[in-house]
Design a protein around this motif. Structure first.
Motif, mmCIF file in Angstrom:
data_model
loop_
_atom_site.group_PDB
_atom_site.id
_atom_site.type_symbol
_atom_site.label_atom_id
_atom_site.label_comp_id
_atom_site.label_asym_id
_atom_site.label_seq_id
_atom_site.Cartn_x
_atom_site.Cartn_y
_atom_site.Cartn_z
ATOM 1 N N LEU A 152 0.742 -1.189 -0.073
ATOM 2 C CA LEU A 152 0.015 -0.083 0.034
ATOM 3 C C LEU A 152 0.730 1.119 -0.128
ATOM 4 C CD1 LEU A 152 -2.736 -1.162 2.700
ATOM 5 C CD2 LEU A 152 -2.995 -1.104 0.022
ATOM 6 N N THR A 153 1.776 1.561 -1.290
ATOM 7 C CA THR A 153 2.467 2.590 -1.147
ATOM 8 C C THR A 153 2.439 3.312 -2.463
ATOM 9 O OG1 THR A 153 4.282 1.343 -2.346
ATOM 10 C CG2 THR A 153 4.131 1.254 0.111
ATOM 11 N N GLY A 154 3.037 4.472 -2.512
ATOM 12 C CA GLY A 154 2.957 5.314 -3.796
ATOM 13 C C GLY A 154 1.972 6.481 -3.727
ATOM 14 N N ILE A 155 2.247 7.313 -4.568
ATOM 15 C CA ILE A 155 1.174 8.710 -4.815
ATOM 16 C C ILE A 155 0.024 8.058 -5.521
ATOM 17 C CG2 ILE A 155 0.932 10.907 -5.852
ATOM 18 C CD1 ILE A 155 2.829 11.257 -3.660
ATOM 19 N N GLN A 156 -1.139 8.266 -5.068
ATOM 20 C CA GLN A 156 -2.410 7.908 -5.737
ATOM 21 C C GLN A 156 -3.119 9.004 -6.374
ATOM 22 O OE1 GLN A 156 -4.809 5.945 -2.446
ATOM 23 N NE2 GLN A 156 -3.285 4.493 -2.376
ATOM 24 N N ALA A 157 -2.998 10.314 -5.934
ATOM 25 C CA ALA A 157 -3.805 11.506 -6.635
ATOM 26 C C ALA A 157 -2.909 12.679 -6.165
ATOM 27 C CB ALA A 157 -5.139 11.471 -6.019
ATOM 28 N N VAL A 158 -2.953 13.560 -7.017
ATOM 29 C CA VAL A 158 -2.326 15.041 -6.902
ATOM 30 C C VAL A 158 -3.319 15.959 -7.197
ATOM 31 C CG1 VAL A 158 -0.481 16.572 -7.365
ATOM 32 C CG2 VAL A 158 -0.127 14.211 -7.132
ATOM 33 N N ALA B 56 2.033 24.520 11.555
ATOM 34 C CA ALA B 56 1.567 23.180 12.235
ATOM 35 C C ALA B 56 2.936 22.133 12.500
ATOM 36 C CB ALA B 56 0.574 22.417 11.325
ATOM 37 N N ALA B 57 2.942 21.623 13.547
ATOM 38 C CA ALA B 57 4.277 20.834 13.631
ATOM 39 C C ALA B 57 4.060 19.408 13.405
ATOM 40 C CB ALA B 57 4.698 21.150 15.148
ATOM 41 N N GLY B 58 2.643 19.022 13.732
ATOM 42 C CA GLY B 58 2.669 17.492 13.575
ATOM 43 C C GLY B 58 2.181 17.043 12.331
ATOM 44 N N LEU B 59 2.335 15.922 11.636
ATOM 45 C CA LEU B 59 2.016 15.289 10.458
ATOM 46 C C LEU B 59 0.306 15.320 10.393
ATOM 47 C CD1 LEU B 59 4.607 12.641 9.781
ATOM 48 C CD2 LEU B 59 4.444 14.867 8.397
ATOM 49 N N ALA B 60 -0.084 14.791 11.554
ATOM 50 C CA ALA B 60 -1.578 14.697 11.678
ATOM 51 C C ALA B 60 -2.425 15.926 11.256
ATOM 52 C CB ALA B 60 -1.905 14.034 12.901
ATOM 53 N N ALA B 61 -1.919 17.114 11.709
ATOM 54 C CA ALA B 61 -2.472 18.426 11.919
ATOM 55 C C ALA B 61 -2.404 18.776 10.156
ATOM 56 C CB ALA B 61 -1.722 19.348 12.815
ATOM 57 N N GLN B 62 -1.594 18.062 9.635
ATOM 58 C CA GLN B 62 -1.541 18.544 8.148
ATOM 59 C C GLN B 62 -2.330 17.599 7.032
ATOM 60 O OE1 GLN B 62 2.961 19.316 6.993
ATOM 61 N NE2 GLN B 62 3.021 18.655 8.980
ATOM 62 N N LEU B 63 -3.220 16.776 7.635
ATOM 63 C CA LEU B 63 -4.020 15.770 6.921
ATOM 64 C C LEU B 63 -5.259 16.450 6.542
ATOM 65 C CD1 LEU B 63 -3.927 12.446 8.959
ATOM 66 C CD2 LEU B 63 -3.082 12.995 6.714
ATOM 67 N N ALA B 64 -5.807 16.203 5.157
ATOM 68 C CA ALA B 64 -7.102 16.882 4.677
ATOM 69 C C ALA B 64 -7.982 15.835 4.479
ATOM 70 C CB ALA B 64 -6.853 17.504 3.267
ATOM 71 N N GLY B 65 -7.419 14.465 4.709
ATOM 72 C CA GLY B 65 -8.379 13.190 4.417
ATOM 73 C C GLY B 65 -7.575 12.069 5.107
ATOM 74 N N LEU C 5 -5.353 2.193 8.463
ATOM 75 C CA LEU C 5 -5.370 3.000 7.290
ATOM 76 C C LEU C 5 -4.813 2.354 6.043
ATOM 77 C CD1 LEU C 5 -3.788 5.733 9.520
ATOM 78 C CD2 LEU C 5 -5.980 5.977 8.519
ATOM 79 N N THR C 6 -5.662 2.873 4.920
ATOM 80 C CA THR C 6 -4.880 2.350 3.756
ATOM 81 C C THR C 6 -4.417 3.554 2.784
ATOM 82 O OG1 THR C 6 -7.358 2.538 3.061
ATOM 83 C CG2 THR C 6 -6.690 0.345 3.701
ATOM 84 N N SER C 7 -4.874 4.819 2.979
ATOM 85 C CA SER C 7 -4.522 5.934 2.108
ATOM 86 C C SER C 7 -4.587 7.277 3.114
ATOM 87 C CB SER C 7 -5.149 6.230 1.022
ATOM 88 O OG SER C 7 -6.462 6.563 1.055
ATOM 89 N N LEU C 8 -3.683 8.289 2.793
ATOM 90 C CA LEU C 8 -3.607 9.548 3.644
ATOM 91 C C LEU C 8 -3.581 10.667 2.690
ATOM 92 C CD1 LEU C 8 -1.307 8.284 6.407
ATOM 93 C CD2 LEU C 8 -3.793 9.002 6.956
ATOM 94 N N THR C 9 -4.276 11.716 2.940
ATOM 95 C CA THR C 9 -4.381 12.852 2.009
ATOM 96 C C THR C 9 -3.826 14.079 2.713
ATOM 97 O OG1 THR C 9 -6.188 11.998 0.840
ATOM 98 C CG2 THR C 9 -5.629 14.461 0.673
ATOM 99 N N PHE C 10 -2.551 14.582 2.357
ATOM 100 C CA PHE C 10 -1.949 15.571 2.998
ATOM 101 C C PHE C 10 -2.152 17.034 2.321
ATOM 102 C CE2 PHE C 10 0.314 12.081 4.528
ATOM 103 C CZ PHE C 10 0.606 12.251 5.856
ATOM 104 N N ARG C 11 -2.266 18.108 3.036
ATOM 105 C CA ARG C 11 -2.341 19.558 2.563
ATOM 106 C C ARG C 11 -0.803 19.758 2.383
ATOM 107 N NH1 ARG C 11 -6.144 20.049 6.400
ATOM 108 N NH2 ARG C 11 -4.762 20.821 7.950
#
Length: 444
Positions: free
Chosen positions: A76-82, A137-146, A181-187
């Motif tokens: 479960l790796t790699g960029i899925q969407a931009v 934002a210091a934490g990675l979680a605070a940079q999540l959009a989905g 978790l299967t995917s994460l969307t970051f700002r």
């Protein structure tokens, strides 16, 4: 600080990077799709067993330890969407942070902030509250959009501020307790250049000017060498330079400052100090005096992240920002009054408040204190002696680092603790994702 080994699984024995935790799963699978994860979850539920997706094993606690079925993340790796209009990037949850950074660089994009380790999977790093210092934002979680996860009933949930917001709210730091978790969307942001200024300082000067430095630089990280008055201070400032205009250190300077001294030489000194504890104090004094000043500029992720190969054990607490320096002083008094010999520097960082319920910076600006000992050193006396000071100050322990707290201790320092438990009850009623660590910190 230190990079974990590529895979913590040897045969069918799972071990974390520090060697403090191990488990013997009965089943090991590497799902390559969301559907495959759903299938494993449903089969596990039918068995009445448990399942954990492990990352790189960098957590010092047993938060990722499997009890029955272990899922490996490589499929479960790699960029899925931009999405350049929304400025978000979606990646597989098993993607190592270092691979995301390189992929973003090729896209002309960057995360806003991160810690100094890039080996962890995205799922593991966000779920345990991994953070950097400073910034918006210091934490990675605070940079999540989905995010997307598979629940304990086999349901696939896609959550964001607009879709299943109650799940998104708490699952950003989900401890692996709410689903796989299967995917994460970051700002993300346009790729940017950071100027780094590293310099030695005395203890008194560093503490006297700390607030000023934090106000002037975007990111400030300090390292205190126990048993000395020496500090190394790192100040990172975002610049107007375009990517390609940065002035990174020479290849030799980078090797000397980022590999030879902090890994080869420091590792050797730690081994000497472990064998002859009486030498730790003079070694720290020599190391502190050997520090040198340097300036350079480079792409953000190259500045934030450093190779760390010396193994250790770590305890980190976040205390309220306004009492942080006083807590640091009290910890130093406790160390100096003890017979401990601490070879590793104490790491000092700050973070702005965020809105993630189980983030250590939830609802308050935070001051982080991280204590380390070599991996083959018993940490119990040192960490046990310092932990009451950190707790008395209202400290919250990093979920992936060593601490002794239970659910009864943690609930009072997180005002959204019950909200998290309520969502867990809904998403994982049969506790498919439980293990000994989660039972201790969440209660059942």
């Amino acid at each position: 600080m230190t990079s974990p080994v590529p895979s913590p699984l040897h045969g069918h024995v799972w071990r974390n990077w520090s060697g403090l935790e191990k488990a013997v799963p009965r089943h090991v699978e590497t799902p390559a799709s969301v559907e495959a994860v759903v299938d494993v979850v449903r089969r596990t539920r039918e068995r009445g067993a448990t399942v954990k997706m492990t990352g790189t094993g960098h957590s010092f606690t047993g938060i990722a330890a499997p009890e029955h079925t272990l899922l490996r993340p490589e499929g479960l790796t790699g960029i899925q969407a931009v999405d350049r209009e929304a400025m978000t990037v979606t990646a597989g949850a098993g993607t190592p942070l270092k691979e995301l950074n390189l992929a973003l660089e090729r896209l002309g994009l960057s995360l806003h902030n991160m810690g100094d380790i890039a080996e962890q999977t995205l799922a593991g790093a966000t779920s345990t509250g991994t953070h950097g210092t400073g910034g918006v934002a210091a934490g990675l979680a605070a940079q999540l959009a989905g995010l997307e996860l598979v629940t304990g009933t086999g349901e696939v949930v896609r959550a964001s501020a607009a879709e299943d917001p109650d799940v998104f709210d708490v699952a950003r730091v989900g401890l692996g307790a709410l689903g796989i978790l299967t995917s994460l969307t970051f700002r993300v942001e346009p790729l940017f250049v950071v100027e780094a200024h590293e310099q030695p300082m005395t203890w008194d000067r560093a503490l006297a000017t700390y607030d000023e430095m934090v106000g002037a630089a975007h990111h400030v990280d300090m390292y205190w060498f126990p048993h000395t008055d020496q500090m190394m201070v790192k100040q990172n400032v975002r610049t107007d330079l375009e990517p390609g205009e940065q002035q990174p250190p020479s290849r030799f300077a980078a090797w000397r400052e980022d590999e030879l001294l902090p890994n080869t030489v420091f590792g050797g000194l730690c081994r000497i100090g472990t064998r002859v504890p009486g030498l730790v104090r003079p070694i720290n004094r020599i190391a502190g005096r050997a520090l040198s000043e340097r300036r350079y500029s480079d792409l953000a992720h190259r500045v934030f992240v450093s190779p760390r190969r010396v193994r250790f054990r770590e305890m980190e607490y976040a205390v309220p920002r306004e009492v942080g320096l006083d807590v640091l002083r009290e910890c130093r008094r406790r160390i100096e009054a003890s017979d401990w010999r601490i070879a590793f520097p104490v790491e000092i960082r700050t973070a702005p408040a965020d809105d993630v319920p189980l983030s250590t910076s939830h609802g308050r600006d935070s001051f982080y204190l991280a204590f380390h000992v070599p991996a083959d050193t018993d940490h119990a006396a040192c960490f046990g002696g310092l932990e009451p000071i950190l707790r008395e100050a209202g400290g919250r322990p990093h979920w992936g680092k060593l601490h002794t707290l239970t659910a009864a201790d943690l609930a009072p320092v997180y005002d959204r603790f019950d909200d998290f438990l309520a969502v867990r009850e809904r998403l994982d009623p049969d506790r498919l994702f439980a293990n000994a660590y989660l039972r201790r910190v969440l209660g059942d």
